[in-house]
Scaffold this motif. Structure first.
Motif, PDB file in Angstrom:
ATOM      1  N   GLU A  75       0.700  -1.219   0.143  1.00 37.36           N
ATOM      2  CA  GLU A  75       0.009   0.071  -0.071  1.00 37.36           C
ATOM      3  C   GLU A  75       0.756   1.152  -0.056  1.00 37.36           C
ATOM      4  O   GLU A  75       0.458   2.216  -0.551  1.00 37.36           O
ATOM      5  CB  GLU A  75      -0.863  -0.011   1.291  1.00 37.36           C
ATOM      6  CG  GLU A  75      -2.226   0.948   1.182  1.00 37.36           C
ATOM      7  CD  GLU A  75      -3.131   0.494   2.383  1.00 37.36           C
ATOM      8  OE1 GLU A  75      -2.645   0.885   3.400  1.00 37.36           O
ATOM      9  OE2 GLU A  75      -4.036   0.144   1.971  1.00 37.36           O
ATOM     10  N   THR A  85       4.155  -0.335   4.162  1.00 32.92           N
ATOM     11  CA  THR A  85       2.889  -0.865   4.581  1.00 32.92           C
ATOM     12  C   THR A  85       2.295  -1.783   3.904  1.00 32.92           C
ATOM     13  O   THR A  85       1.881  -1.703   2.477  1.00 32.92           O
ATOM     14  CB  THR A  85       1.945   0.145   4.906  1.00 32.92           C
ATOM     15  OG1 THR A  85       2.620   1.351   5.654  1.00 32.92           O
ATOM     16  CG2 THR A  85       0.483  -0.186   5.222  1.00 32.92           C
ATOM     17  N   ALA A  87      -1.197  -4.507   3.200  1.00 31.08           N
ATOM     18  CA  ALA A  87      -2.901  -4.616   3.472  1.00 31.08           C
ATOM     19  C   ALA A  87      -3.207  -5.771   3.127  1.00 31.08           C
ATOM     20  O   ALA A  87      -3.010  -6.144   1.923  1.00 31.08           O
ATOM     21  CB  ALA A  87      -3.290  -3.177   2.750  1.00 31.08           C
ATOM     22  N   LYS A 101      -3.280  -4.703   8.402  1.00 31.71           N
ATOM     23  CA  LYS A 101      -2.409  -4.151   7.892  1.00 31.71           C
ATOM     24  C   LYS A 101      -1.055  -4.497   8.785  1.00 31.71           C
ATOM     25  O   LYS A 101      -1.225  -4.512  10.016  1.00 31.71           O
ATOM     26  CB  LYS A 101      -2.458  -2.737   7.423  1.00 31.71           C
ATOM     27  CG  LYS A 101      -3.729  -2.198   6.659  1.00 31.71           C
ATOM     28  CD  LYS A 101      -3.508  -0.593   6.648  1.00 31.71           C
ATOM     29  CE  LYS A 101      -4.817  -0.392   5.507  1.00 31.71           C
ATOM     30  NZ  LYS A 101      -4.785   1.304   5.327  1.00 31.71           N
TER      31      LYS A 101
END
Length: 148
Positions: A75, A85, A87, A101
């Motif tokens: 993400e 990150t 998800a 996440k």
């Protein structure tokens, strides 16, 4: 139940260079299947390109002795902060959580995973089994990178 996102944080010391550790997770994370075969049993790129925002992979892994899978999208990639990150779009973890996440942030001498999740019900436990998993991942990747 109100939409409430909770977090769990796990920090692990690392000995290899922060850039090398961060770039492993950005560009070579599929190698986890070779480095940690007891936990990661398969990975497949479904969309996009390795190391880019929007890359989607299906991971097969074992947590708490149970084989599970998750479709995960990158993400956010922040090279300046050495942060990524991931998800979860679909998979077994979303049977318990409305959203899930994981953010890895790397600095010299340390890797930190922040797991953000929204419980499906008030009775859903926090995903504490992921803490020893991410600590073991950091330890094994660090050892691998120190010799490779």
């Amino acid at each position: 139940m109100a939409n409430r996102v909770d977090t769990l944080v796990a920090t692990s010391p690392i000995k290899c260079a922060a850039d090398k550790f961060y770039n492993f997770f950005k560009l070579n994370m599929n190698e986890l299947v070779k480095i940690f075969p007891l936990a990661f049993t398969g990975v497949e790129v479904l969309e996009g390109e390795e190391g880019t925002v929007g890359c989607v992979k299906r991971w097969k892994y074992i947590i708490g002795g149970i084989p599970v899978s998750a479709t995960v999208k990158i993400e956010v990639i922040d090279d300046a902060a050495k942060s990524i990150t991931f998800a979860v779009l679909e998979g077994d973890v979303l049977l318990l959580y409305k959203s899930f996440k994981a953010t890895l942030t790397v600095s010299e001498g340390s890797a930190q995973w922040t797991i953000s999740f929204e419980k499906s019900t008030i009775l859903t436990p926090p995903p504490e089994l992921y803490i020893p998993l991410v600590i073991t991942i950091c330890t094994l990747v660090d050892a691998f990178l120190l010799v490779n």
